[in-house]
Design an enzyme around this catalytic site. Structure first.
Site, PDB file in Angstrom:
ATOM      1  N   ASN A   1      -9.672   5.661 -28.722  1.00 54.98           N
ATOM      2  CA  ASN A   1      -8.974   5.028 -27.533  1.00 54.98           C
ATOM      3  C   ASN A   1      -9.510   3.709 -27.318  1.00 54.98           C
ATOM      4  OD1 ASN A   1      -7.315   4.390 -25.314  1.00 54.98           O
ATOM      5  ND2 ASN A   1      -8.019   5.934 -24.116  1.00 54.98           N
TER       6      ASN A   1
ATOM      7  N   ASN B   1       1.559   4.225 -15.007  1.00 51.27           N
ATOM      8  CA  ASN B   1      -0.031   3.851 -14.340  1.00 51.27           C
ATOM      9  C   ASN B   1      -1.176   3.586 -14.169  1.00 51.27           C
ATOM     10  OD1 ASN B   1      -2.545   5.766 -16.311  1.00 51.27           O
ATOM     11  ND2 ASN B   1      -0.497   5.558 -17.455  1.00 51.27           N
TER      12      ASN B   1
ATOM     13  N   CYS C   1      -7.340   2.071 -23.324  1.00 52.39           N
ATOM     14  CA  CYS C   1      -5.860   1.870 -22.216  1.00 52.39           C
ATOM     15  C   CYS C   1      -6.614   0.917 -21.648  1.00 52.39           C
ATOM     16  CB  CYS C   1      -7.057   2.992 -21.308  1.00 52.39           C
ATOM     17  SG  CYS C   1      -6.857   3.707 -19.975  1.00 52.39           S
TER      18      CYS C   1
HETATM   19  C1  LIG Z   1      -0.588   9.174 -16.417  1.00 51.71           C
HETATM   20  C2  LIG Z   1      -1.166   8.524 -18.363  1.00 51.71           C
HETATM   21  C3  LIG Z   1      -2.525   8.746 -18.570  1.00 51.71           C
HETATM   22  C4  LIG Z   1      -2.519   8.795 -19.233  1.00 51.71           C
HETATM   23  N1  LIG Z   1      -3.714   8.851 -20.032  1.00 51.71           N
HETATM   24  C5  LIG Z   1      -4.701   8.510 -21.184  1.00 51.71           C
HETATM   25  C6  LIG Z   1      -5.995   8.617 -21.648  1.00 51.71           C
HETATM   26  O1  LIG Z   1      -6.817   9.445 -21.044  1.00 51.71           O
HETATM   27  N2  LIG Z   1      -5.895   7.915 -22.983  1.00 51.71           N
HETATM   28  C7  LIG Z   1      -5.103   7.780 -24.056  1.00 51.71           C
HETATM   29  O2  LIG Z   1      -5.632   7.649 -25.309  1.00 51.71           O
HETATM   30  N3  LIG Z   1      -3.939   7.417 -23.690  1.00 51.71           N
HETATM   31  C8  LIG Z   1      -3.258   7.548 -22.184  1.00 51.71           C
HETATM   32  N4  LIG Z   1      -2.147   7.752 -21.743  1.00 51.71           N
HETATM   33  C9  LIG Z   1      -1.396   7.517 -22.446  1.00 51.71           C
HETATM   34  C10 LIG Z   1      -0.399   8.061 -23.053  1.00 51.71           C
HETATM   35  O3  LIG Z   1      -1.526   9.166 -24.312  1.00 51.71           O
HETATM   36  C11 LIG Z   1       0.606   7.896 -24.290  1.00 51.71           C
HETATM   37  O4  LIG Z   1       0.404   6.657 -24.857  1.00 51.71           O
HETATM   38  C12 LIG Z   1       1.749   7.051 -23.301  1.00 51.71           C
HETATM   39  O5  LIG Z   1       2.276   7.651 -22.000  1.00 51.71           O
HETATM   40  C13 LIG Z   1       2.927   6.721 -23.498  1.00 51.71           C
HETATM   41  O6  LIG Z   1       4.474   7.944 -24.016  1.00 51.71           O
HETATM   42  P1  LIG Z   1       4.781   8.255 -23.299  1.00 51.71           P
HETATM   43  O7  LIG Z   1       5.727   7.154 -23.173  1.00 51.71           O
HETATM   44  O8  LIG Z   1       5.323   9.368 -24.211  1.00 51.71           O
HETATM   45  O9  LIG Z   1       4.458   8.287 -21.904  1.00 51.71           O
HETATM   46  C14 LIG Z   1      -1.590   7.985 -20.592  1.00 51.71           C
HETATM   47  C15 LIG Z   1      -0.595   7.731 -19.972  1.00 51.71           C
HETATM   48  C16 LIG Z   1      -0.320   8.745 -18.660  1.00 51.71           C
HETATM   49  C17 LIG Z   1       1.618   7.714 -18.059  1.00 51.71           C
END
Ligand SMILES: Cc1cc2nc3c(=O)[nH]c(=O)nc-3n(C[C@H](O)[C@H](O)[C@H](O)COP(=O)(O)O)c2cc1C
Ligand SMILES: Cc1cc2nc3c(=O)[nH]c(=O)nc-3n(C[C@H](O)[C@H](O)[C@H](O)COP(=O)(O)OP(=O)(O)OC[C@H]3O[C@@H](n4cnc5c(N)ncnc54)[C@H](O)[C@@H]3O)c2cc1C
Ligand code: FES
Lengths: 266, 303
Positions: free
Chosen positions: B124, B66, B127
């Site tokens: 955060n 993403n 990102c």
């Molecule tokens: C579409 C999307 C948007 C995300 N937006 C944020 C965000 O705004 N802030 C943040 O700290 N992490 C964001 N993340 C990261 C997730 O919180 C998480 O750390 C990361 O996806 C790994 O976990 P997962 O494999 O369970 O998705 C985002 C992830 C995805 C897929």
């Protein structure tokens, strides 16, 4: 919207590249509207991981139908599902077409698989018999021309174009739209004429040129967009479309997939 | 079964949270967030941000990329419009903040500390899509910047502070230690791994932003390893994130030392997965005759 297991009533090939699947769900039968979509989980495992969005092709008393093209792994897996199996879906999602624009003349422009949601729209519009419905179908080749008979059965005036001229006119569906609007223009001067509306679904380039033609003629145009999706419900902000308003982007899944052409920054 | 865990002064009824950017009120129709330990809100910045161009998401082998670009409507909108909508939900609310410098982080922390509905703040720093300043890259990739940013937030709030780190660094221990020294109450690991994908039919990158963050099952072994390294380096709680799809994945993280976990991408696949993970962990503890969730944390058997 709900997450539900819908029983597959049938899943059959139509033409050379498309499939039609009927899904049983009294919930969707009651709530699904033309232009809305569902998110389908293709596999219980992790490949493919994300759900795949498919538009509502038809709403019946039993549930909904989807019409889809096999373009990759997800749609291929869906095409191999059998009648009797359950399908994990979330829906109905998004906002549908506005059927209450109340125009006398409704022109539905379909590019490729974009014909899928326009069937439900034509069925919705045809409830009011005074409405004239034109359907312009653009397809690559003859065997990709879908739903021509069904549209005609509803009383729609149907014209077809193919890229290679193997069926109907040869060329772009937008050329047909220009011709049709030229013939209808004169009527707009009549005192009791309640207007023309254009509805379109297809590739972005087609939507853009349909919108430009509609705007040139000063008639409203509703366009249904496609964008790659993750959540499908407005949470991930993964499916943006550029809009003229200060917020910059709207989400295809939640704010659309149908937008007024005038709203979009083309 | 005792499922409660403590993160700083914050008590969660269970260790399962929805991760930032992957949960929103639209999911309330599909899953009961009241059953979760907490939900982490989408990262908020001082001003609104429009985010990156399309396409923003693309599927990869057992994962997804993403490049949302921190699209959000800004802190005023969060406080005026979003927080009130969370009033009826019986779970902890963790706000996630990002800024271009420590002054912005501090201002966000001060404003959120005045909001009753906010139970904790997640910083955060990681990102991967937004560049902080021309030559500095991400704050999360410079341990001095991590230290000064976390310290500034610490001085601005009494709320429980979670620092979310980026895995795109050589040695995660250095960054975990910097955050701990700056006074964070807990560390969240990991954010997404930077990656890319190309469409060979068009010859173009799959993402409009070219690169993006990889998440989902594909990253789980790497996130797990990052958590494992960090638990050995610091004494504060670690929150495990990365590719958790079900209760088994969650338990792996907890055995490696995570005190709690967050679920991201799995929400898109099955919006009720967080609730199913809570139930799955509880059933596992019963089945294994483990007296409480605390006994699971760091219980990996070595040697
Ligand atoms: C579409 C999307 C948007 C995300 N937006 C944020 C965000 O705004 N802030 C943040 O700290 N992490 C964001 N993340 C990261 C997730 O919180 C998480 O750390 C990361 O996806 C790994 O976990 P997962 O494999 O369970 O998705 C985002 C992830 C995805 C897929
Ligand atoms: C709201 C909406 C309604 C849709 N309705 C229909 C429908 O009624 N019938 C139908 O056949 N298709 C429809 N689509 C497109 C359909 O979702 C994609 O073809 C499908 O997701 C591709 O999955 P795959 O795994 O088979 O292909 P993949 O291997 O994922 O991709 C193959 C190709 O399809 C493109 N693609 C992938 N996901 C999407 C997507 N979400 N939208 C557009 N292109 C995509 C990829 O960029 C790639 O070029 C719709 C899409 C949206 C957003
Ligand atoms: S697909 Fe997640 S916001 Fe549209």
């Amino acid at each position: 919207m709900k997450q539900l297991n819908a029983k597959i009533l049938s899943n059959e090939k139509v033409g050379t590249a498309f499939y039609k699947m009927r899904l049983a769900s009294s919930y969707l039968a009651k709530l699904a509207k033309p232009g809305q979509f569902v998110e389908i989980r293709c596999s219980k495992g992790t490949a493919p991981l994300l759900r795949r969005p498919l538009g509502v092709h038809r709403v019946s008393s039993l549930g909904i139908e989807v019409l889809y093209e096999v373009v990759g792994k997800g749609t291929e897996i869906i095409s191999n599902k059998r009648a009797g199996e359950d399908l994990d879906i979330i829906g109905p999602l998004g906002n549908g077409f506005d059927l209450e624009l109340g125009s006398d003349v409704n022109i539905l422009v379909a590019g490729g698989i974009g014909v899928a949601p326009l069937m439900a729209l034509a069925e919705g519009l045809s409830v009011k018999k005074s409405r004239k419905i034109h359907v312009l179908i653009g397809a690559r080749v003859k065997s990709h021309v879908m739903c021509e008979g069904e549209f005609k059965a509803l009383g729609c005036a149907v014209k077809v174009t193919t890229d290679d001229g193997s069926r109907g006119y040869k060329g772009l569906v937008t050329e047909l739209l220009k011709k049709l609007l030229a013939t209808h223009k004169v009527k707009t001067y009549l005192p009791d004429f309640r207007g023309i509306t254009v509805y379109a679904c297809g590739p972005n380039a087609m939507l853009k040129s349909v919108a430009a033609i509609a705007m040139e003629h000063g008639i409203p145009c509703q366009a249904s967009f496609e964008e790659r999706m993750a959540c499908g419900v407005g949470v991930c902000l993964g499916c943006p479309v550029k809009v003229k308003s200060p917020e910059g982007y709207k989400m295809v899944c939640k704010d659309g997939p149908v937008f007024d052409a005038g709203e979009i920054l083309w | 079964m005792n499922m409660a865990v403590k993160i700083g002064r914050l008590k969660l009824k269970n260790p399962v949270m929805a991760a930032s950017g992957t949960w929103g009120t639209d999911y309330l129709e599909l899953s009961d967030a009241g059953k979760l330990g907490a939900v982490v809100l989408k990262t908020v910045t001082l001003e609104s941000r429009t985010g990156n161009r399309s396409p923003r998401v693309c599927e990869t082998a057992s994962g997804m990329l993403n490049s949302i670009g921190l699209e959000n409507k800004g802190i005023d909108d969060l406080i005026e419009n979003k927080l009130p909508r969370l009033n009826g939900i019986r779970t902890c609310i963790i706000a996630s903040i990002a800024g271009d410098d420590k002054r912005e982080f501090k201002e966000l922390a001060v404003r959120l500390s005045a909001c009753k509905r906010v139970d904790a703040i997640e910083i955060n720093l990681s990102c991967p899509n937004i560049k902080y300043g021309v030559n500095e890259g991400l704050i999360a990739h410079n341990e001095k910047a991590v230290y000064t940013t976390v310290k500034a937030v610490r001085e601005a709030t009494k709320l429980t502070l979670i620092t979310k780190l980026s895995p795109n660094v050589t040695d995660i221990k250095v960054f975990a230690c910097a955050a701990e020294a700056a006074g964070t109450d807990a560390i969240a690991l990991t954010n997404t791994f930077i990656g890319m994908a190309v469409d060979i039919n068009t010859g173009r990158p799959m993402l409009g932003n070219i690169t993006g963050g990889l998440s989902g099952p594909a990253i789980k072994p790497m996130s797990l390893r990052a958590v494992w390294e960090a638990t050995k380096a610091v004494d504060i709680p670690i929150i495990g994130i990365g590719g958790i799809m079900d209760y088994k994945d969650a338990i792996e993280f907890m055995l490696c030392g995570a005190s709690a976990i967050q679920v991201g991408t799995a929400n898109f696949v099955n919006p009720n997965s967080t609730v199913e993970i809570v139930e799955g962990i509880e059933a596992y503890l019963k089945r294994k005759n483990i007296g409480g969730i605390g006994k699971l944390i760091g219980a990996i058997k070595l040697g």
